[in-house]
Motif scaffolding. Structure first.
Motif, PDB file in Angstrom:
ATOM      1  N   GLY A   9       2.560 -51.873  92.617  1.00 20.29           N
ATOM      2  CA  GLY A   9       3.477 -53.071  93.078  1.00 20.29           C
ATOM      3  C   GLY A   9       2.632 -53.791  94.396  1.00 20.29           C
ATOM      4  O   GLY A   9       1.961 -52.914  95.047  1.00 20.29           O
ATOM      5  N   GLY A  10       3.263 -54.871  94.804  1.00 19.59           N
ATOM      6  CA  GLY A  10       3.051 -55.521  96.053  1.00 19.59           C
ATOM      7  C   GLY A  10       3.317 -56.934  95.982  1.00 19.59           C
ATOM      8  O   GLY A  10       4.141 -57.280  95.188  1.00 19.59           O
ATOM      9  N   GLY A  16      -1.670 -64.883  90.314  1.00 21.31           N
ATOM     10  CA  GLY A  16      -2.504 -63.843  90.721  1.00 21.31           C
ATOM     11  C   GLY A  16      -2.048 -62.819  89.729  1.00 21.31           C
ATOM     12  O   GLY A  16      -1.320 -63.021  88.601  1.00 21.31           O
ATOM     13  N   SER A  17      -2.730 -61.655  89.893  1.00 21.70           N
ATOM     14  CA  SER A  17      -2.551 -60.610  88.813  1.00 21.70           C
ATOM     15  C   SER A  17      -2.221 -59.151  89.774  1.00 21.70           C
ATOM     16  O   SER A  17      -2.619 -58.957  90.922  1.00 21.70           O
ATOM     17  CB  SER A  17      -3.954 -60.326  88.154  1.00 21.70           C
ATOM     18  OG  SER A  17      -4.032 -61.504  87.401  1.00 21.70           O
ATOM     19  N   LEU A  18      -1.621 -58.204  89.013  1.00 19.51           N
ATOM     20  CA  LEU A  18      -1.419 -56.968  89.541  1.00 19.51           C
ATOM     21  C   LEU A  18      -1.451 -55.924  88.329  1.00 19.51           C
ATOM     22  O   LEU A  18      -1.119 -56.455  87.137  1.00 19.51           O
ATOM     23  CB  LEU A  18       0.144 -57.018  90.156  1.00 19.51           C
ATOM     24  CG  LEU A  18       0.273 -57.445  91.675  1.00 19.51           C
ATOM     25  CD1 LEU A  18       1.732 -57.129  92.021  1.00 19.51           C
ATOM     26  CD2 LEU A  18      -0.495 -56.495  92.551  1.00 19.51           C
ATOM     27  N   ARG A  19      -1.473 -54.787  88.554  1.00 21.58           N
ATOM     28  CA  ARG A  19      -1.599 -53.824  87.622  1.00 21.58           C
ATOM     29  C   ARG A  19      -0.576 -52.488  88.103  1.00 21.58           C
ATOM     30  O   ARG A  19      -0.955 -52.036  89.137  1.00 21.58           O
ATOM     31  CB  ARG A  19      -2.730 -53.166  87.096  1.00 21.58           C
ATOM     32  CG  ARG A  19      -2.940 -52.250  85.915  1.00 21.58           C
ATOM     33  CD  ARG A  19      -4.346 -51.865  85.256  1.00 21.58           C
ATOM     34  NE  ARG A  19      -4.750 -50.677  86.145  1.00 21.58           N
ATOM     35  CZ  ARG A  19      -5.692 -49.681  85.807  1.00 21.58           C
ATOM     36  NH1 ARG A  19      -6.298 -49.797  84.521  1.00 21.58           N
ATOM     37  NH2 ARG A  19      -5.965 -48.913  86.534  1.00 21.58           N
ATOM     38  N   TYR A  79       0.028 -48.376  81.547  1.00 19.70           N
ATOM     39  CA  TYR A  79      -0.228 -49.439  82.571  1.00 19.70           C
ATOM     40  C   TYR A  79       0.461 -50.769  82.363  1.00 19.70           C
ATOM     41  O   TYR A  79       0.767 -51.001  81.139  1.00 19.70           O
ATOM     42  CB  TYR A  79      -1.594 -49.503  82.563  1.00 19.70           C
ATOM     43  CG  TYR A  79      -2.551 -48.488  82.908  1.00 19.70           C
ATOM     44  CD1 TYR A  79      -3.006 -47.604  81.882  1.00 19.70           C
ATOM     45  CD2 TYR A  79      -2.878 -48.295  84.295  1.00 19.70           C
ATOM     46  CE1 TYR A  79      -3.721 -46.563  82.405  1.00 19.70           C
ATOM     47  CE2 TYR A  79      -3.479 -46.902  84.456  1.00 19.70           C
ATOM     48  CZ  TYR A  79      -3.953 -46.242  83.599  1.00 19.70           C
ATOM     49  OH  TYR A  79      -4.672 -45.044  84.049  1.00 19.70           O
ATOM     50  N   LEU A  80       0.658 -51.579  83.038  1.00 22.17           N
ATOM     51  CA  LEU A  80       1.322 -52.866  82.727  1.00 22.17           C
ATOM     52  C   LEU A  80       0.355 -53.947  83.534  1.00 22.17           C
ATOM     53  O   LEU A  80       0.400 -54.003  84.767  1.00 22.17           O
ATOM     54  CB  LEU A  80       2.579 -53.021  83.386  1.00 22.17           C
ATOM     55  CG  LEU A  80       3.278 -54.562  82.935  1.00 22.17           C
ATOM     56  CD1 LEU A  80       3.475 -54.680  81.292  1.00 22.17           C
ATOM     57  CD2 LEU A  80       4.780 -54.698  83.404  1.00 22.17           C
ATOM     58  N   VAL A 112       7.707 -55.836  93.074  1.00 19.34           N
ATOM     59  CA  VAL A 112       6.501 -56.939  92.973  1.00 19.34           C
ATOM     60  C   VAL A 112       7.036 -58.079  93.182  1.00 19.34           C
ATOM     61  O   VAL A 112       8.325 -58.441  92.943  1.00 19.34           O
ATOM     62  CB  VAL A 112       6.365 -56.922  91.355  1.00 19.34           C
ATOM     63  CG1 VAL A 112       5.541 -58.158  90.955  1.00 19.34           C
ATOM     64  CG2 VAL A 112       5.608 -55.507  90.818  1.00 19.34           C
ATOM     65  N   THR A 113       6.643 -58.663  94.164  1.00 19.27           N
ATOM     66  CA  THR A 113       6.712 -60.083  94.949  1.00 19.27           C
ATOM     67  C   THR A 113       5.909 -61.179  94.636  1.00 19.27           C
ATOM     68  O   THR A 113       4.717 -60.794  95.007  1.00 19.27           O
ATOM     69  CB  THR A 113       7.236 -59.754  96.386  1.00 19.27           C
ATOM     70  OG1 THR A 113       8.351 -58.850  96.447  1.00 19.27           O
ATOM     71  CG2 THR A 113       7.875 -61.212  97.125  1.00 19.27           C
TER      72      THR A 113
END
Length: 116
Positions: A9-10, A16-19, A79-80, A112-113
């Motif tokens: 998270g972050g 944008g993207s996150l995993r 994973y997501l 997640v922000t």
């Protein structure tokens, strides 16, 4: 005792993207399915995506085409992948695992922000 440990998270800008990753302390084949839920401030926890032991997936309508759930059986990890993130995706994301006996386990959550 089963442990689910989330990470990834972050803070990310819109678009944008996150995993996210969810590692389980038990063999992943112990679980009938695993999934991701999220809870935004003032809202109920909601399903984001699930994946069964056979690899069948289902997604919330709000994330279809943007998020992808997958699993690495060798690493006991789910994973997501989250792409094209929107501010409304901001929430605490929780990993969930359900056994064949319908016992559920939850991770501690990862924030997640999505904000500029």
């Amino acid at each position: 005792q089963v442990q689910l440990v989330e990470s990834g998270g972050g803070l990310v800008q819109p678009g944008g993207s996150l995993r996210l990753s969810c590692a389980t302390s038990r063999n992943i084949f112990s679980f009938y399915d695993m999934g991701w839920y999220r809870q935004a401030p003032g809202k109920q926890r909601e399903l984001v995506a699930r994946i069964s032991i056979g690899g069948t997936t289902n997604y919330a309508d709000s994330v279809k085409g943007r998020f992808t759930i997958s699993r690495d059986n060798a690493k006991n990890t789910v994973y997501l992948q989250m792409d094209s993130l929107k501010p409304e995706d901001t929430a605490v994301y929780y990993c969930d695992a359900e056994t064949f006996q319908r016992v559920e386990y939850w991770g501690q959550g990862t924030q997640v922000t999505v904000s500029s």
